[in-house]
Enzyme design. Structure first.
Site, mmCIF file in Angstrom:
data_model
loop_
_atom_site.group_PDB
_atom_site.id
_atom_site.type_symbol
_atom_site.label_atom_id
_atom_site.label_comp_id
_atom_site.label_asym_id
_atom_site.label_seq_id
_atom_site.Cartn_x
_atom_site.Cartn_y
_atom_site.Cartn_z
ATOM 1 N N HIS A 257 -0.205 21.186 -9.612
ATOM 2 C CA HIS A 257 -0.964 20.419 -10.818
ATOM 3 C C HIS A 257 -2.113 21.263 -11.285
ATOM 4 O O HIS A 257 -1.808 22.343 -11.786
ATOM 5 C CB HIS A 257 -1.612 19.213 -9.879
ATOM 6 N N HIS B 272 7.412 20.386 -16.647
ATOM 7 C CA HIS B 272 6.455 19.169 -16.729
ATOM 8 C C HIS B 272 7.300 17.860 -16.299
ATOM 9 O O HIS B 272 8.415 17.775 -16.676
ATOM 10 C CB HIS B 272 5.546 18.689 -18.068
ATOM 11 N N ASP C 162 -1.168 24.986 -18.636
ATOM 12 C CA ASP C 162 -1.974 25.947 -17.758
ATOM 13 C C ASP C 162 -1.406 27.256 -18.102
ATOM 14 O O ASP C 162 -1.770 28.291 -17.591
ATOM 15 C CB ASP C 162 -1.475 25.529 -16.211
HETATM 16 N N1 CMC Z 1 9.934 27.282 -12.628
HETATM 17 C C1 CMC Z 1 11.352 27.381 -12.180
HETATM 18 N N2 CMC Z 1 12.230 26.160 -12.041
HETATM 19 C C2 CMC Z 1 11.560 25.125 -12.251
HETATM 20 C C3 CMC Z 1 10.325 25.038 -12.920
HETATM 21 C C4 CMC Z 1 9.654 26.249 -12.798
HETATM 22 N N3 CMC Z 1 8.236 26.047 -13.346
HETATM 23 N N4 CMC Z 1 9.899 23.589 -13.089
HETATM 24 C C5 CMC Z 1 11.001 22.949 -12.803
HETATM 25 N N5 CMC Z 1 11.859 23.939 -12.185
HETATM 26 C C6 CMC Z 1 13.158 23.357 -11.869
HETATM 27 C C7 CMC Z 1 13.490 22.694 -10.610
HETATM 28 O O1 CMC Z 1 13.438 23.758 -9.543
HETATM 29 C C8 CMC Z 1 14.539 21.849 -10.844
HETATM 30 O O2 CMC Z 1 15.824 22.603 -10.647
HETATM 31 P P1 CMC Z 1 17.045 22.108 -10.282
HETATM 32 O O3 CMC Z 1 17.640 20.982 -11.097
HETATM 33 O O4 CMC Z 1 17.916 23.405 -10.043
HETATM 34 O O5 CMC Z 1 16.782 21.323 -8.827
HETATM 35 C C9 CMC Z 1 14.235 21.343 -12.219
HETATM 36 O O6 CMC Z 1 13.932 22.392 -13.073
HETATM 37 C C10 CMC Z 1 13.661 20.003 -12.461
HETATM 38 O O7 CMC Z 1 12.202 20.133 -11.683
HETATM 39 P P2 CMC Z 1 11.472 19.292 -10.907
HETATM 40 O O8 CMC Z 1 11.045 19.992 -9.816
HETATM 41 O O9 CMC Z 1 12.442 18.010 -10.287
HETATM 42 O O10 CMC Z 1 10.643 18.709 -11.862
HETATM 43 P P3 CMC Z 1 9.221 17.804 -11.613
HETATM 44 O O11 CMC Z 1 9.042 16.859 -12.749
HETATM 45 O O12 CMC Z 1 9.478 17.030 -10.390
HETATM 46 O O13 CMC Z 1 8.124 18.623 -11.483
HETATM 47 C C11 CMC Z 1 6.266 20.263 -12.144
HETATM 48 C C12 CMC Z 1 7.134 19.231 -12.577
HETATM 49 C C13 CMC Z 1 5.053 20.481 -12.976
HETATM 50 C C14 CMC Z 1 5.858 19.925 -10.765
HETATM 51 C C15 CMC Z 1 7.140 21.680 -12.126
HETATM 52 O O14 CMC Z 1 7.749 21.736 -13.229
HETATM 53 C C16 CMC Z 1 6.585 22.610 -11.701
HETATM 54 O O15 CMC Z 1 6.476 22.997 -10.488
HETATM 55 N N6 CMC Z 1 6.082 23.568 -12.542
HETATM 56 C C17 CMC Z 1 5.249 24.757 -12.151
HETATM 57 C C18 CMC Z 1 3.818 24.396 -11.719
HETATM 58 C C19 CMC Z 1 3.073 23.939 -12.997
HETATM 59 O O16 CMC Z 1 3.184 24.759 -14.090
HETATM 60 N N7 CMC Z 1 2.044 22.828 -12.981
HETATM 61 C C20 CMC Z 1 1.316 22.447 -13.872
HETATM 62 C C21 CMC Z 1 1.755 20.999 -14.776
HETATM 63 S S1 CMC Z 1 1.228 20.938 -16.274
HETATM 64 C C22 CMC Z 1 -0.636 20.635 -15.786
HETATM 65 C C23 CMC Z 1 -0.798 19.642 -14.995
HETATM 66 O O17 CMC Z 1 -0.391 18.304 -15.066
HETATM 67 O O18 CMC Z 1 -1.635 19.862 -13.882
#
Ligand code: CMC
Length: 431
Positions: A268, A309, A365
């Site tokens: 986050h 996201h 971010d």
């Molecule tokens: N780098 C590489 N792979 C990714 C990333 C990433 N940053 N984000 C998602 N994926 C992949 C994930 O591994 C999954 O792959 P697979 O289909 O092979 O299993 C697929 O994309 C779908 O991702 P998810 O984890 O199911 O998506 P989510 O909605 O649960 O997670 C998230 C959203 C923001 C937690 C995630 O994208 C992430 O961890 N990003 C990096 C951390 C980040 O930048 N966070 C800030 C968010 S925006 C500001 C805020 O709200 O705080």
């Protein structure tokens, strides 16, 4: 048959049900009528991490994640970032409408006269270790504010509520600045009520050895824009934490401290800190292909931080504005050498099948840390720079929840997967 309904056939019983559809939702509680027999509890919806659950009705912030649209109270984020100020946006979020000139003056004066914290807070702050993370200090100190304002527990009283909301918005920059000064071994600087919200914060963080220290106006403006962009983001993790904790009718300081704790996490608000550490680790543009390869292979759970996201499946509109703001900041501070790495990472990721097929775009971010670093903030202070402006979002969402007649204490159900009905075995008889 009514049009706005969902017809369901339970193949276990061949019974048919008609569920009402409202605002594109069925009510999960209506599923309970679907039973196999009189002693069946009824159907529930299983939705870990709330992937497809609306937890509230809200009139504050609108996001269209597919189109990359973000609006506060109907106003596009791009217009607010260009034309407004963080305090005006705070008024808008809290009250639903942009203020008149007089209303803005009154609001600004109210916030400004609540920036001081009780002197005991300094001793409290002093109790933290010299290397305590600023977000740990911020969360704990905000939680402690409830002990200074016991009347805050009257959450049903509008005047009491509004006073605490004002205090939280006003004091958050002071507390964040104090936590920074503590971690640097520097004396605390008191708020200066002659300065604006953002300039005052910068002064409390940076000023040393002179009373004449003055923040560069272009940097005040850039930070204020970042504050606007971070002010609210509907039902994100920290806002949901604030709403859920607040639903027990605890005081708003305790509920906001829960929001701060959620924001601290690297998935986050902690992502801005993680992005900078990632860019430092990559070190040079020539190491990017190797890094991207590791991310795609999910080597050691590596992620491209600042990408992806839950809601945006398009470019995060906040990231667009921040990328533009970078130029104005770097004109004053000099270019951040890590910008080149970030831009190249983005270029590669936006055409790589892995990221394209998963709709992973830069989020808020990705570029904000470059600005914070160029402005001379230490990396572990970045998430506090997110918490300050998000405070207005947390308290506004908290108040909306408290005054929503449909809300109750948050209490989800579970699917029990553990053992049942076992007889206790004395310790000497266990294998
Ligand atoms: N780098 C590489 N792979 C990714 C990333 C990433 N940053 N984000 C998602 N994926 C992949 C994930 O591994 C999954 O792959 P697979 O289909 O092979 O299993 C697929 O994309 C779908 O991702 P998810 O984890 O199911 O998506 P989510 O909605 O649960 O997670 C998230 C959203 C923001 C937690 C995630 O994208 C992430 O961890 N990003 C990096 C951390 C980040 O930048 N966070 C800030 C968010 S925006 C500001 C805020 O709200 O705080």
């Amino acid at each position: 048959m009514a049009q706005d309904t969902l017809s369901v056939t339970d193949n276990r019983t061949d019974k048919k049900y008609e569920l009402k559809i409202e605002n594109g939702c069925i009510r999960a509680i209506d599923l309970r009528t679907i039973k196999t027999g009189a002693d069946d509890f009824g159907l529930m919806a299983y939705d870990p991490a709330f992937l497809n659950t609306a937890n509230c009705k809200s009139a504050i912030t609108f996001i269209d994640g597919d189109k990359g649209i973000l609006e506060y109270r109907g106003y596009p984020i791009e217009q607010l970032a260009e034309k407004s100020t963080h305090l005006e946006v705070s008024y808008l979020l809290m009250n639903g409408e942009l203020p008149t000139k007089q209303q803005l003056e009154d609001y600004t004066s109210k916030i400004t006269t609540h920036t001081y914290v009780h002197e005991n807070i300094k001793q409290f702050m002093d109790g933290f270790r010299y290397d305590a993370h600023p977000m740990s200090m911020l969360g704990s100190t905000v939680a402690a504010l409830s002990s200074f304002y016991p009347e805050a527990k009257n959450v049903k009283n509008k005047d009491v509520r509004r006073l605490q909301m004002t205090r939280l918005i006003a004091k958050m920059p002071t507390l964040a600045a104090f936590s920074h000064r503590h971690s640097q071994g520097l004396p605390y600087i008191y708020p200066n009520n002659d300065l604006g919200y953002t300039e005052n914060f910068l002064t409390m963080v940076k000023s040393i050895g002179t009373t004449k220290w003055k923040a560069h106006p272009a940097l005040v403006k850039a930070l204020d824009i970042l504050f606007i962009l971070h002010a609210d983001h509907e039902q994100n993790c920290s806002t949901t934490a604030t709403r859920v904790v607040g639903s027990s009718e605890v005081d708003p300081y305790s509920a906001t401290a829960a929001g701060i704790a959620a924001l601290y996490g690297p998935l986050h608000g902690g992502a801005n800190e993680a992005v900078l550490r990632m860019l430092r680790e990559i070190g040079d543009v020539k190491h990017i292909p190797e890094f991207i390869k590791k991310v795609k292979e999910k080597d050691g759970d590596k992620k491209l931080m600042g990408f992806g996201h839950r809601v945006y499946k398009n470019y995060d509109p906040r990231a667009k504005v921040i990328k533009q703001a970078c130029d104005e900041v770097f004109e004053v501070t000099g270019k951040n050498p890590r910008l080149e790495i970030a831009v190249e990472l983005e270029r590669i990721a936006l055409q790589d099948e892995y990221f394209v097929s998963r709709k992973l775009y830069p989020n808020v971010d990705f570029y904000s840390g470059l600005i914070y670093e160029a402005m001379g903030f230490p990396v572990d202070f970045f998430t506090s720079l997110f918490a300050i402006p998000r405070t207005v979002g947390w308290v506004t969402q908290w108040e909306e929840m408290i005054t929503d007649g449909e809300q109750k204490i948050a209490r989800p159900r579970q699917i029990f997967t553990g053992q049942r009905k076992r007889d206790y075995v004395p310790v000497e008889k266990r294998g």
